[in-house]
Design a protein around this motif. Sequence first.
Motif: not given
Length: 252
Positions: A110, A59, A88
């Motif tokens: 994302g 990410d 994440h």
Amino acid sequence: MTGVHFLDARGPEGIRVYAIGDIHGHLELLAEMHARIAAEIERDKPGDWRIVHLGDLVDRGPDSRGVIEYLIAATARDSRNIVLTGNHDTGFLDFLAEPDAEGLFARHGGQQTARSYGVGLNMSDASGLRQSHAQLVAAVPDNHLHFLRALPYSASFGDFFFCHAGIRPGIPLDQQDPQDLIWIRNQFLNHPGLHPKVVVHGHTPQAEPEVLANRVNIDTGVFYSGVLTALLIEGAEKRLFSVEKPGFSGRR
């Protein structure tokens, strides 16, 4: 409960331990950090060594796919490379299992992870989300999924406990909730007392590494600072160092 102060904490006998903070898709800095560590190991020839990565592999940064590929290869080549999971990383898996336009993955980096797999996420409506989610699921190799699913939540060496976010004070280290290990903040960060071991963590980015009596935070916000930080532990020696992306002003 007896606690350990950072100044008194020691690494395991005969083993040099490196910890690397949150990577967030910055493959070039991860590779540079590994090259620097390899050069130090070759120069100093410690009896043994470990490299602990504190999670948040993906990410926000440009090459999450490349980071996962790199660490799959590194751990296959030498099991002394240890990779922990972060929120994440679990958020990525959660999104692949069930797309959520309001979840961590969709709202906090994302899009960059999906692009590293050649997919553009479409959040404009439910149909777009379903289609782009299906494309991402098809694009992520099975070995990436297996790798991420198998990541441990913590590691311990000598007087140091390693995890992504921190621990819940007062709970034995071997009884910590995995969700606390990847998500906790205030209850841990604001706790003034000592822990059974010094906690080495990331998760909460700071302009400079934080070295306190009970914890060391080496998340220097690589996705906005261009600075990836590591901690060396060998016996009583503790040393912080970093690599920096050219063109960034860094954490200063």
